[in-house]
Design an enzyme around this catalytic site. Structure first.
Site, PDB file in Angstrom:
ATOM      1  N   CYS A 175      55.552  21.642 -39.019  1.00  0.00           N
ATOM      2  CA  CYS A 175      56.856  21.416 -38.381  1.00  0.00           C
ATOM      3  C   CYS A 175      56.829  20.068 -37.671  1.00  0.00           C
ATOM      4  O   CYS A 175      55.938  19.810 -36.867  1.00  0.00           O
ATOM      5  CB  CYS A 175      57.156  22.518 -37.367  1.00  0.00           C
TER       6      CYS A 175
ATOM      7  N   LEU B 163      61.654  25.883 -33.834  1.00  0.00           N
ATOM      8  CA  LEU B 163      60.959  27.143 -34.164  1.00  0.00           C
ATOM      9  C   LEU B 163      61.166  28.247 -33.126  1.00  0.00           C
ATOM     10  O   LEU B 163      60.185  28.815 -32.618  1.00  0.00           O
ATOM     11  CB  LEU B 163      59.450  26.883 -34.345  1.00  0.00           C
TER      12      LEU B 163
ATOM     13  N   LYS C 238      61.361  33.627 -40.703  1.00  0.00           N
ATOM     14  CA  LYS C 238      61.256  32.469 -39.817  1.00  0.00           C
ATOM     15  C   LYS C 238      59.823  32.427 -39.304  1.00  0.00           C
ATOM     16  O   LYS C 238      59.143  33.451 -39.300  1.00  0.00           O
ATOM     17  CB  LYS C 238      62.200  32.655 -38.620  1.00  0.00           C
ATOM     18  N   SER C 239      59.380  31.269 -38.866  1.00  0.00           N
ATOM     19  CA  SER C 239      57.984  31.198 -38.413  1.00  0.00           C
ATOM     20  C   SER C 239      57.773  32.079 -37.180  1.00  0.00           C
ATOM     21  O   SER C 239      58.500  31.969 -36.188  1.00  0.00           O
ATOM     22  CB  SER C 239      57.601  29.749 -38.118  1.00  0.00           C
TER      23      SER C 239
ATOM     24  N   GLY D 136      62.032  21.719 -51.441  1.00  0.00           N
ATOM     25  CA  GLY D 136      62.593  20.434 -51.016  1.00  0.00           C
ATOM     26  C   GLY D 136      63.804  20.044 -51.843  1.00  0.00           C
ATOM     27  O   GLY D 136      63.666  19.476 -52.918  1.00  0.00           O
ATOM     28  N   GLY D 137      64.989  20.383 -51.343  1.00  0.00           N
ATOM     29  CA  GLY D 137      66.231  19.896 -51.945  1.00  0.00           C
ATOM     30  C   GLY D 137      66.630  20.537 -53.255  1.00  0.00           C
ATOM     31  O   GLY D 137      67.439  19.986 -53.997  1.00  0.00           O
TER      32      GLY D 137
HETATM   33  C1  DHB Z   1      61.823  22.970 -37.594  1.00  0.00           C
HETATM   34  C2  DHB Z   1      60.718  23.526 -38.196  1.00  0.00           C
HETATM   35  C3  DHB Z   1      60.278  23.008 -39.385  1.00  0.00           C
HETATM   36  O1  DHB Z   1      59.164  23.502 -40.027  1.00  0.00           O
HETATM   37  C4  DHB Z   1      60.964  21.958 -39.948  1.00  0.00           C
HETATM   38  O2  DHB Z   1      60.524  21.463 -41.094  1.00  0.00           O
HETATM   39  C5  DHB Z   1      62.061  21.399 -39.348  1.00  0.00           C
HETATM   40  C6  DHB Z   1      62.498  21.925 -38.175  1.00  0.00           C
HETATM   41  C7  DHB Z   1      62.281  23.459 -36.297  1.00  0.00           C
HETATM   42  O3  DHB Z   1      62.304  24.676 -36.068  1.00  0.00           O
HETATM   43  O4  DHB Z   1      62.624  22.616 -35.468  1.00  0.00           O
END
Ligand code: DHB
Length: 307
Positions: free
Chosen positions: A129, A73, A44-45, A245-246
């Site tokens: 994001c 995030l 996760k980021s 993506g998908g």
């Molecule tokens: C969130 C983060 C993202 O990078 C994304 O594409 C969609 C949602 C988030 O944590 O809200």
């Protein structure tokens, strides 16, 4: 035929990558996904400090595997990341990609510096994001100069670890941004992040359902947008692309690789089908390659660009 591949010097059993934000919450989780068949897993980021994220509801299922989310995030901060990376390394020999979030340029820089010390195999800069405001009110990935500046700051602090920059599809010309990011020192491009933001309204309350009101779209509906973005970026840059993506089948993975992706990120289909989708997708890719007499999966990359 086997799907093993090397990406920027990183050895992988196949080109499939767990996308950021999905199941990547703990080292044990990440290791389990690798055991279930992905070639590499993305965390996760990571934020430098605790980041609360948004209130519930944060994720809506739109049908047919499509999602809209505004998780915001959430993350525990760098100390939590250190523990999770250590746990992952104890449990798995697979490559680990560390995704990095931030809201200001200096914050990204400081987080890259701290995360590089954890020695992930690759650093993914999430500057795209759609739900977290940065200092200029829109994701850095939506502005060529800011995307390049973030990349330059990150690259100087990566300690030689490959740097991939995750781009937003919500721009007029993603290839131009990819070019700017490449010139600023990125070693790879990740394309795409979620589409939108979008909104879903509950017609009885006449209110947006997501607590954040808006969120990013993902799932099979965005695949053509991802394929087009990868196709355009492949034409514009020399660095490799992680296509996301998908993607939910071997055929989908082959398609985005033909557009130009060297690796394939999988997110929403893991939410629906669990981490066993990796083994399923890998098997379908192998079957397709055998049927088309492809010996090495890298032969597929960019095939759609032949005249
Ligand atoms: C969130 C983060 C993202 O990078 C994304 O594409 C969609 C949602 C988030 O944590 O809200």
């Amino acid at each position: 035929m086997n799907l093993s591949t090397k990406f920027l010097g990183i050895k992988m059993v196949n080109p499939l990558v767990l996308a950021s934000g999905i199941l990547g919450v703990s080292g044990a989780n990440l290791a389990a996904v690798c055991r279930d068949g992905c070639g590499a897993a993305t965390t996760k980021s990571i934020w430098l400090k605790f980041h609360a994220g948004h209130a519930n509801p944060t994720v809506l299922h739109l049908g047919n595997g499509n999602l809209i989310n505004a998780v915001g995030l959430p993350h525990g901060g760098i100390e939590e990341a250190r523990i999770e990376v250590e746990n992952f390394r104890r449990l798995s020999k697979s490559p680990l990609f560390a995704s990095i979030a931030g809201s200001r340029l200096e914050e990204y820089a400081a987080t890259v510096e701290a995360v590089a010390k954890l020695k992930p195999d690759l650093i993914e800069l999430n500057i795209s994001c759609p739900n977290v405001e940065d200092e200029f009110g829109k994701p850095f990935a939506c502005d060529m100069n800011l995307a390049a500046e973030a990349t330059k700051l990150a690259k100087a602090r990566c300690r030689g670890i490959p740097l991939a920059v995750k781009l937003s599809p919500n721009v007029a010309n993603i290839a131009q941004i990819a070019k700017a990011v490449e010139a600023a020192g990125a070693d790879a491009i990740v394309a795409i992040n979620t589409v939108g933001p979008g909104m879903v309204i509950d017609i009885e309350t006449a209110q947006p359902i997501l607590a954040n009101r808006v969120g990013g779209l993902s799932g099979p509906a965005i695949k053509p947008i991802a394929v087009k973005a990868v196709f355009d970026i492949y034409k514009a840059v020399k660095i490799p692309i992680i296509g996301v993506g998908g993607i939910s089948s071997g055929a989908n993975a082959i398609e985005i690789m033909q557009a130009g992706a060297t690796l394939v990120g999988i997110g929403s289909s893991v939410v629906d089908g669990g981490s066993k989708v990796f083994a399923k997708i890998a098997k379908e890719m192998e079957t397709w390659c055998k049927a088309h007499k492809i010996k090495n999966i890298s032969e597929v990359v960019g095939l759609a660009h032949r005249n």
